[in-house]
Design an enzyme around this catalytic site. Structure first.
Site, short mmCIF file in Angstrom:
data_model
loop_
_atom_site.label_atom_id
_atom_site.label_comp_id
_atom_site.label_asym_id
_atom_site.label_seq_id
_atom_site.Cartn_x
_atom_site.Cartn_y
_atom_site.Cartn_z
N LYS A 22 25.01 -9.24 73.74
CA LYS A 22 26.08 -10.25 73.87
C LYS A 22 27.38 -9.70 73.30
CE LYS A 22 26.51 -13.64 70.66
NZ LYS A 22 27.84 -13.77 70.04
N ASN A 23 27.30 -9.09 72.10
CA ASN A 23 28.53 -8.70 71.40
C ASN A 23 29.14 -7.42 71.93
OD1 ASN A 23 28.26 -11.01 69.99
ND2 ASN A 23 27.46 -10.05 68.12
N ARG A 92 35.43 -17.97 70.19
CA ARG A 92 36.55 -17.26 69.57
C ARG A 92 36.63 -15.82 70.05
NH1 ARG A 92 36.18 -14.00 65.83
NH2 ARG A 92 38.17 -14.60 64.90
N CYS A 116 35.14 -21.35 62.62
CA CYS A 116 33.88 -21.93 63.07
C CYS A 116 33.07 -22.17 61.81
CB CYS A 116 33.17 -21.02 64.05
SG CYS A 116 32.61 -19.53 63.26
N ARG A 121 37.35 -17.11 60.04
CA ARG A 121 37.51 -16.21 61.20
C ARG A 121 38.99 -15.88 61.44
NH1 ARG A 121 32.52 -16.57 63.85
NH2 ARG A 121 33.02 -14.55 64.68
N ILE A 123 42.56 -13.72 61.97
CA ILE A 123 42.89 -12.64 62.93
C ILE A 123 44.07 -11.81 62.42
CG2 ILE A 123 41.99 -13.80 64.99
CD1 ILE A 123 44.96 -14.59 65.56
N ASP A 124 44.30 -11.82 61.11
CA ASP A 124 45.45 -11.09 60.56
C ASP A 124 45.40 -9.60 60.87
OD1 ASP A 124 43.22 -11.62 58.72
OD2 ASP A 124 44.24 -10.19 57.44
N ASP A 305 24.35 -10.64 61.18
CA ASP A 305 23.75 -11.45 62.24
C ASP A 305 22.23 -11.51 62.13
OD1 ASP A 305 26.11 -10.48 64.84
OD2 ASP A 305 26.26 -11.84 63.14
N ARG A 397 24.00 -19.91 73.32
CA ARG A 397 25.19 -19.05 73.39
C ARG A 397 24.80 -17.59 73.40
NH1 ARG A 397 29.69 -20.07 69.12
NH2 ARG A 397 30.39 -18.26 70.30
C1 EPZ Z 1 31.72 -9.94 65.60
O1 EPZ Z 1 32.55 -11.00 65.16
C2 EPZ Z 1 30.49 -10.60 66.20
N1 EPZ Z 1 30.87 -11.45 67.32
C3 EPZ Z 1 29.77 -11.44 65.14
O2 EPZ Z 1 28.57 -11.94 65.75
C4 EPZ Z 1 29.39 -10.54 63.98
O3 EPZ Z 1 28.80 -11.34 62.96
C5 EPZ Z 1 30.64 -9.85 63.43
O4 EPZ Z 1 31.30 -9.12 64.49
C6 EPZ Z 1 30.31 -8.87 62.31
O5 EPZ Z 1 29.39 -7.93 62.77
C7 EPZ Z 1 31.16 -10.86 68.52
O6 EPZ Z 1 31.14 -9.65 68.65
C8 EPZ Z 1 31.49 -11.79 69.64
P1 EPZ Z 1 34.76 -9.31 62.28
P2 EPZ Z 1 34.07 -10.69 64.69
O7 EPZ Z 1 36.13 -9.29 62.85
O8 EPZ Z 1 34.63 -9.60 65.50
C9 EPZ Z 1 37.17 -11.28 58.67
C10 EPZ Z 1 26.98 -13.52 66.39
O9 EPZ Z 1 26.18 -14.20 65.73
N2 EPZ Z 1 38.37 -10.96 59.44
O10 EPZ Z 1 34.07 -8.02 61.98
O11 EPZ Z 1 34.79 -11.97 64.59
C11 EPZ Z 1 36.34 -12.36 59.33
O12 EPZ Z 1 36.81 -13.64 58.95
C12 EPZ Z 1 28.41 -13.36 65.91
O13 EPZ Z 1 26.68 -12.88 67.45
C13 EPZ Z 1 39.61 -11.15 58.83
O14 EPZ Z 1 39.70 -11.59 57.68
O15 EPZ Z 1 33.78 -10.15 63.20
C14 EPZ Z 1 34.96 -12.09 58.80
O16 EPZ Z 1 34.82 -12.69 57.51
C15 EPZ Z 1 28.69 -14.16 64.65
N3 EPZ Z 1 40.74 -10.85 59.54
C16 EPZ Z 1 34.93 -10.57 58.66
O17 EPZ Z 1 36.30 -10.14 58.67
C17 EPZ Z 1 40.68 -10.37 60.83
O18 EPZ Z 1 41.75 -10.09 61.42
C18 EPZ Z 1 34.19 -9.86 59.78
O19 EPZ Z 1 34.81 -10.25 60.99
C19 EPZ Z 1 39.41 -10.19 61.43
C20 EPZ Z 1 38.27 -10.48 60.72
#
Ligand code: EPZ
Length: 418
Positions: A22-23, A92, A116, A121, A123-124, A305, A397
């Protein structure tokens, strides 16, 4: 309200195949926006997140067709660069259209992704990275507006944290930038490597695949590609934990075991035997569950995950274990639900102290999120009596035919629509 009804105590054995990741698939579909023409992506799971991404792409003017597990995306006539709130709010991950849109069209307007239930989550890192590439980013009326009328220029970007999504957005933005981009402290999840492979087959010039430093030499145009999504290591890991809980032997195929090295190490430490052969792992357990501490970290650390699923196993260990969640700020809601089944867990901030109990009891529980929902079904497989899991939409999902696959292993589990 739809629910999953599982009656515990049945032995599990046999073989189940993991679908496409999925990811990865969601991002491969977004990458198709980078080139005019039709890209073909195989091994895409039939899950609701893919349905949402298809609607996002169609909303931009791309043509999306699906047959079996193949998705075709023709981005020749993309007419819009705006993704509406109702789609981003559903998923998202829609945010990953930002990079390809601004790279190819010089503009993108994507609704701010809501938080969520596993965290804010933010996006900075996405935004700061795009600004380094020459993108003007502003926020208005709940939308992110990203504009680069003069095109993007390569730059050095260092991520504060190896964010998966930020790495993917910046990768897809930089492939058409003028000059060289270096993304440092990049995420190393296998899904990033899969995206690099597809972008490379589209004509992108990327080095450092699989490392924390990705170097991208911008090109002027890209062409559509045909690509097969890697197997879903998290779906595979979920079924491996099912085998660990029920004793197995359970074989999971269709994925690369090297993508789950840390999980396999921890399952071994928990008393499971595993046989790894090519694209399959067979797991069994004849001894009591040994308590094992885990701390979730970016890949190759323990995958966040898989945290809830592993907690379900530790709930039945012979002793105490500590589970530390380092990636998301609020990913222990599963614990509250499994405690209704008799688990003994105390949460203190980012740490969960799991005191193993002899048995779990079936109970009505509600999926807090995708992985927590799957983990509740796993707990139901070995609980005494019946467990009714609601919030099934979370599970759908990310898991194609979850109950069907578990039933094929001998589980007494079914979907109920009433
Ligand atoms: C991806 O989410 C996956 N989703 C998540 O899987 C997975 O848990 C995560 O990577 C970590 O491996 C998809 O790929 C669709 P991150 P993503 O950006 O990209 C913080 C599932 O169950 N952050 O690595 O959103 C964020 O808040 C899902 O399949 C910032 O602070 O993860 C989080 O605490 C859940 N600023 C941490 O980093 C940013 O600009 C990791 O987020 C971006 C992220």
């Amino acid at each position: 309200m739809p629910s999953i009804i599982v009656t515990g105590g049945r032995p599990l054995s046999g073989s189940v195949r993991a679908g496409g990741a999925k990811n990865s698939a969601l991002k491969l579909m977004a990458a198709a926006l980078l080139a005019p023409g039709e890209s073909v992506i195989h091994n895409v799971p039939a899950i609701s997140d893919v349905d949402v991404m298809a609607r996002v792409l169609e909303g931009l003017g791309a043509r999306v067709t699906r047959e079996d597990h193949t998705v075709r995306v023709d981005a020749s006539d993309v007419t819009s660069v705006e993704t509406p709130y109702e789609l981003v709010a559903q998923m998202r991950a829609s945010i990953v259209v930002l990079g390809p849109l601004v790279a190819r069209f010089g503009h993108a307007r994507v609704a701010m992704p809501g938080g969520c239930n596993i965290g804010s989550r933010k996006i900075d890192m996405h935004v700061h990275g795009l600004e380094h590439l020459g993108v003007d980013v502003s926020f208005e009326h709940g939308f992110i507006d990203a504009a680069a009328p003069e095109g993007l220029r390569g730059a050095q970007v260092i991520l504060d944290f190896p964010s998966v999504g930020a790495t993917e957005n910046l990768l897809m933005a930089s492939v058409l930038a003028e000059g060289v981009t270096v993304i440092d402290n990049a995420a190393r999840e296998p899904e990033i490597g899969d995206l690099v492979d597809m972008l490379t087959s589209m004509g992108a010039r990327i080095s450092g695949r699989g490392s924390s430093t990705l170097e991208i030499e911008g090109v002027r145009t890209l062409t559509p590609a045909e690509h097969t999504t890697i197997g879903d290591r998290i779906e595979a890991g979920t079924f491996l934990v099912a085998g660990a809980l029920a004793g197995g032997p359970v074989t999971v195929t269709g994925f690369d075991p090297s993508h789950l090295e840390m999980l396999l190490n921890k399952l071994g430490a928990a008393g499971c035997e595993m046989v790894v052969a090519g694209e399959s792992v067979t797991i069994s357990r004849t001894e009591p569950v040994v308590p094992v501490d885990i701390a979730t970290l970016p890949h190759p650390g323990f995958p966040t995950d898989m945290q809830a699923q592993f907690m379900a196993l530790m709930a039945l260990a012979q002793g105490d274990s500590v589970i530390t969640e380092n990636v998301f700020e609020n990913r222990f809601m599963f614990a509250d639900e499994i405690k209704r089944m008799g688990a003994d867990i105390d949460i203190e901030g980012h740490r969960a102290l799991v005191r193993g109990v002899d048995r779990l009891e079936g109970a009505p529980v509600c999926s807090p999120d995708l992985r927590g929902g799957a983990a509740l079904v796993l707990a139901g497989l070995v609980a005494e009596g019946q467990t009714v899991v609601t919030g099934v939409h979370h599970i759908e999902r990310g898991y194609e035919d979850f109950t069907g696959k578990l039933a094929s292993l001998g589980a007494d589990v079914r979907m109920s629509e009433e």
